[in-house]
Enzyme design. Structure first.
Site, PDB file in Angstrom:
ATOM      1  N   GLY A   6       0.266  -1.120  -0.274  1.00  0.00           N
ATOM      2  CA  GLY A   6       0.317  -0.447  -0.164  1.00  0.00           C
ATOM      3  C   GLY A   6       0.666   1.385   0.234  1.00  0.00           C
ATOM      4  O   GLY A   6       0.376   2.186   0.958  1.00  0.00           O
ATOM      5  N   GLY A   9      -0.116   5.265  -0.960  1.00  0.00           N
ATOM      6  CA  GLY A   9      -1.702   5.848   0.435  1.00  0.00           C
ATOM      7  C   GLY A   9      -0.894   6.355   0.869  1.00  0.00           C
ATOM      8  O   GLY A   9       0.416   7.334   0.605  1.00  0.00           O
ATOM      9  N   GLN A  10      -1.565   7.297   2.141  1.00  0.00           N
ATOM     10  CA  GLN A  10      -1.118   8.332   1.896  1.00  0.00           C
ATOM     11  C   GLN A  10      -0.182   8.322   3.038  1.00  0.00           C
ATOM     12  O   GLN A  10       1.329   9.205   3.055  1.00  0.00           O
ATOM     13  CB  GLN A  10      -2.617   9.443   2.937  1.00  0.00           C
ATOM     14  CG  GLN A  10      -2.267  10.554   3.200  1.00  0.00           C
ATOM     15  CD  GLN A  10      -2.722  11.376   4.667  1.00  0.00           C
ATOM     16  OE1 GLN A  10      -3.690   9.858   5.485  1.00  0.00           O
ATOM     17  NE2 GLN A  10      -3.241  12.559   4.835  1.00  0.00           N
ATOM     18  N   LEU A  11      -0.160   7.139   3.526  1.00  0.00           N
ATOM     19  CA  LEU A  11       1.066   7.485   4.913  1.00  0.00           C
ATOM     20  C   LEU A  11       2.318   7.058   4.292  1.00  0.00           C
ATOM     21  O   LEU A  11       3.457   7.290   4.460  1.00  0.00           O
ATOM     22  CB  LEU A  11       0.978   6.815   5.973  1.00  0.00           C
ATOM     23  CG  LEU A  11       1.762   5.745   7.099  1.00  0.00           C
ATOM     24  CD1 LEU A  11       2.066   6.776   8.077  1.00  0.00           C
ATOM     25  CD2 LEU A  11       1.540   4.902   7.674  1.00  0.00           C
ATOM     26  N   ASP A  32       2.505  -1.719  -4.423  1.00  0.00           N
ATOM     27  CA  ASP A  32       0.707  -1.412  -4.065  1.00  0.00           C
ATOM     28  C   ASP A  32       0.426  -1.671  -5.532  1.00  0.00           C
ATOM     29  O   ASP A  32       0.831  -2.451  -6.696  1.00  0.00           O
ATOM     30  CB  ASP A  32       0.437   0.355  -4.560  1.00  0.00           C
ATOM     31  CG  ASP A  32      -0.674   0.357  -3.473  1.00  0.00           C
ATOM     32  OD1 ASP A  32      -1.445   0.028  -4.095  1.00  0.00           O
ATOM     33  OD2 ASP A  32      -0.051   1.563  -3.058  1.00  0.00           O
ATOM     34  N   ASP A  52      -0.898  -6.911  -5.365  1.00  0.00           N
ATOM     35  CA  ASP A  52      -2.556  -7.176  -5.007  1.00  0.00           C
ATOM     36  C   ASP A  52      -2.181  -8.107  -3.540  1.00  0.00           C
ATOM     37  O   ASP A  52      -1.567  -9.135  -3.373  1.00  0.00           O
ATOM     38  CB  ASP A  52      -2.743  -7.931  -5.630  1.00  0.00           C
ATOM     39  CG  ASP A  52      -4.660  -7.805  -5.091  1.00  0.00           C
ATOM     40  OD1 ASP A  52      -4.844  -7.480  -3.479  1.00  0.00           O
ATOM     41  OD2 ASP A  52      -5.589  -8.315  -6.116  1.00  0.00           O
ATOM     42  N   TYR A 141     -14.795  -0.619   8.244  1.00  0.00           N
ATOM     43  CA  TYR A 141     -13.189  -0.192   8.555  1.00  0.00           C
ATOM     44  C   TYR A 141     -12.970  -0.744   9.706  1.00  0.00           C
ATOM     45  O   TYR A 141     -12.145  -1.067   9.949  1.00  0.00           O
ATOM     46  CB  TYR A 141     -13.435   1.184   7.848  1.00  0.00           C
ATOM     47  CG  TYR A 141     -12.120   1.744   8.213  1.00  0.00           C
ATOM     48  CD1 TYR A 141     -10.347   1.308   7.761  1.00  0.00           C
ATOM     49  CD2 TYR A 141     -11.534   2.557   8.986  1.00  0.00           C
ATOM     50  CE1 TYR A 141      -9.662   1.463   7.659  1.00  0.00           C
ATOM     51  CE2 TYR A 141     -10.557   3.249   9.313  1.00  0.00           C
ATOM     52  CZ  TYR A 141      -9.097   2.705   8.891  1.00  0.00           C
ATOM     53  OH  TYR A 141      -7.978   3.321   9.148  1.00  0.00           O
ATOM     54  N   LYS A 145     -10.353  -3.772  11.916  1.00  0.00           N
ATOM     55  CA  LYS A 145      -9.158  -2.743  12.481  1.00  0.00           C
ATOM     56  C   LYS A 145      -8.950  -3.347  13.576  1.00  0.00           C
ATOM     57  O   LYS A 145      -8.653  -4.358  14.182  1.00  0.00           O
ATOM     58  CB  LYS A 145      -9.288  -1.633  12.696  1.00  0.00           C
ATOM     59  CG  LYS A 145      -9.237  -1.163  11.305  1.00  0.00           C
ATOM     60  CD  LYS A 145      -7.389  -1.002  10.709  1.00  0.00           C
ATOM     61  CE  LYS A 145      -7.276  -0.292   9.857  1.00  0.00           C
ATOM     62  NZ  LYS A 145      -5.882  -0.685   9.180  1.00  0.00           N
ATOM     63  N   ILE A 171      -4.492  11.742   9.733  1.00  0.00           N
ATOM     64  CA  ILE A 171      -3.325  12.437   9.009  1.00  0.00           C
ATOM     65  C   ILE A 171      -3.305  12.893   8.729  1.00  0.00           C
ATOM     66  O   ILE A 171      -3.921  13.180   7.119  1.00  0.00           O
ATOM     67  CB  ILE A 171      -2.084  11.209   8.863  1.00  0.00           C
ATOM     68  CG1 ILE A 171      -2.794  10.020   9.495  1.00  0.00           C
ATOM     69  CG2 ILE A 171      -1.273  11.878   8.386  1.00  0.00           C
ATOM     70  CD1 ILE A 171      -2.075   8.634   9.841  1.00  0.00           C
TER      71      ILE A 171
HETATM   72  C1  AKB Z   1      -9.529   7.680   7.897  1.00  0.00           C
HETATM   73  O1  AKB Z   1     -11.268   8.978   8.243  1.00  0.00           O
HETATM   74  O2  AKB Z   1     -10.520   6.390   7.995  1.00  0.00           O
HETATM   75  C2  AKB Z   1      -8.441   6.989   8.498  1.00  0.00           C
HETATM   76  C3  AKB Z   1      -8.459   6.434   9.876  1.00  0.00           C
HETATM   77  C4  AKB Z   1      -8.591   7.939  11.037  1.00  0.00           C
HETATM   78  O3  AKB Z   1      -8.400   5.553  10.212  1.00  0.00           O
HETATM   79  N1  AKB Z   1      -8.139   7.894   8.556  1.00  0.00           N
END
Ligand code: AKB
Length: 310
Positions: A6, A9-11, A32, A52, A141, A145, A171
């Site tokens: 990944g 991505g942003q990070l 990625d 992938d 999501y 997690k 972030i």
């Molecule tokens: C999101 O907004 O989904 C992420 C997070 C806080 O995990 N930036």
């Protein structure tokens, strides 16, 4: 070799650069689905490959060929996109972390995996959210997690896999646009302030969330991976924060630096997600166990963001 999934991505865009500075470009493999030409990762000089993370054979082959000493497993679908594609969110987030942990068990590499404040939900204390508290999320999501954190702890305790994790807040960064998150309004506000001096925010003015500037997000990953394993007391994921602000307070910071900036509010489906997340997080365990200490406060972050976007 350090393997990053990944990476686009942003990070990943900033972390890959930091890993290249530490380990050398030849020793970082940034992967990625697709690495865009001209992107920060492409410019970092790291080796790149298409990968992938739901493809077990491809991931296994990459591990066999490159024998990584550490994998930064960043590939994942964020909260807002996850509500539009819960099936994809489950597949990428769960399949990915399970495969990486299983390969770590077999091959012995260390793992960094980002969790999120999304593990919390409407029945979690919203202020000074403790390290150990109710993790009962309302998004797909968040569910992935929580499951990932449980898997990480299971692999650490049962198989001695050295997996380390933080619960990232929102972030903020200038080098790569955010993608598919609920906290994206914060970086978007800066991008739009510079582009058009106005922004319509997708959460209401009083929505307060924990946040962090990208250099601190990168520092957290590196500091945690550098930490002495014997000091780590949390193998699910560490609470982490730098500051909290409401959308209205952030707009005030921007207005103070971009005269004429105009803000409007048009909350959409992401408001309901934000409303279930903590406003202020207690990250004292991370501070005690591995000396976590962010460098940027809100003002320093806003100055630096706008200087770069200029
Ligand atoms: C999101 O907004 O989904 C992420 C997070 C806080 O995990 N930036």
């Amino acid at each position: 070799m350090i393997l990053v999934t990944g990476a686009g991505g942003q990070l990943g865009s900033d972390l890959v650069e930091a890993l290249v500075a530490r380990h050398g470009a030849d020793n970082v493999l940034a992967t990625d689905l697709r690495i865009e030409p001209g992107s920060p990762v492409a410019r970092s000089g790291a080796r790149t490959a298409s990968l992938d993370v739901t493809d077990a054979e491809a991931l296994t082959t990459a591990v066999r060929e490159h024998a990584p000493e550490a994998v930064y497993h960043l590939a994942g679908i964020l909260s807002a996109r996850g509500e539009q594609r819960p099936d994809l969110c489950w597949e990428v987030n769960i399949q990915g972390v399970r495969l990486v942990l299983e390969l770590a068990r077999i091959a012995g590499f260390r793992v960094f995996w980002p969790s999120s404040i999304a593990v919390f939900g409407p029945d979690t204390p919203r202020y000074d959210t403790p390290q150990a508290t109710v993790t009962h999320p309302s998004t797909m999501y968040g569910i992935t997690k929580v499951a990932g954190e449980m898997l990480a702890e299971y692999y650490a305790r049962r198989w001695n896999v050295d997996v380390r994790s933080v619960r990232y807040p929102g972030i903020i960064s200038w080098s790569a646009p955010p993608g598919g998150g609920t906290t994206d309004f914060a970086p978007e506000m800066f991008f739009e302030a510079r582009r058009s001096s106005k922004y319509t925010c997708f959460v209401g003015p009083h929505t307060r969330l924990p946040m962090m500037y990208m250099p601190d997000a990168v520092k957290a990953a590196l500091d945690l991976m550098d930490a002495d394993a014997s000091r780590l007391t949390v193998r699910t994921s560490y609470n982490l924060t730098a500051f909290s602000f409401s959308a209205e307070e952030l707009a005030r910071e921007v207005k103070a630096r971009v005269p004429g900036f105009e803000i409007a509010y048009a909350p959409d489906y992401r408001q309901a997600i934000a409303d279930t997340w903590p406003a202020v997080i207690d990250d004292s365990q991370a501070r005690a166990d591995w000396d976590w200490n962010p460098a940027f406060d809100v003002g320093a972050m806003a100055d630096d963001m706008l200087a770069h976007l200029a």
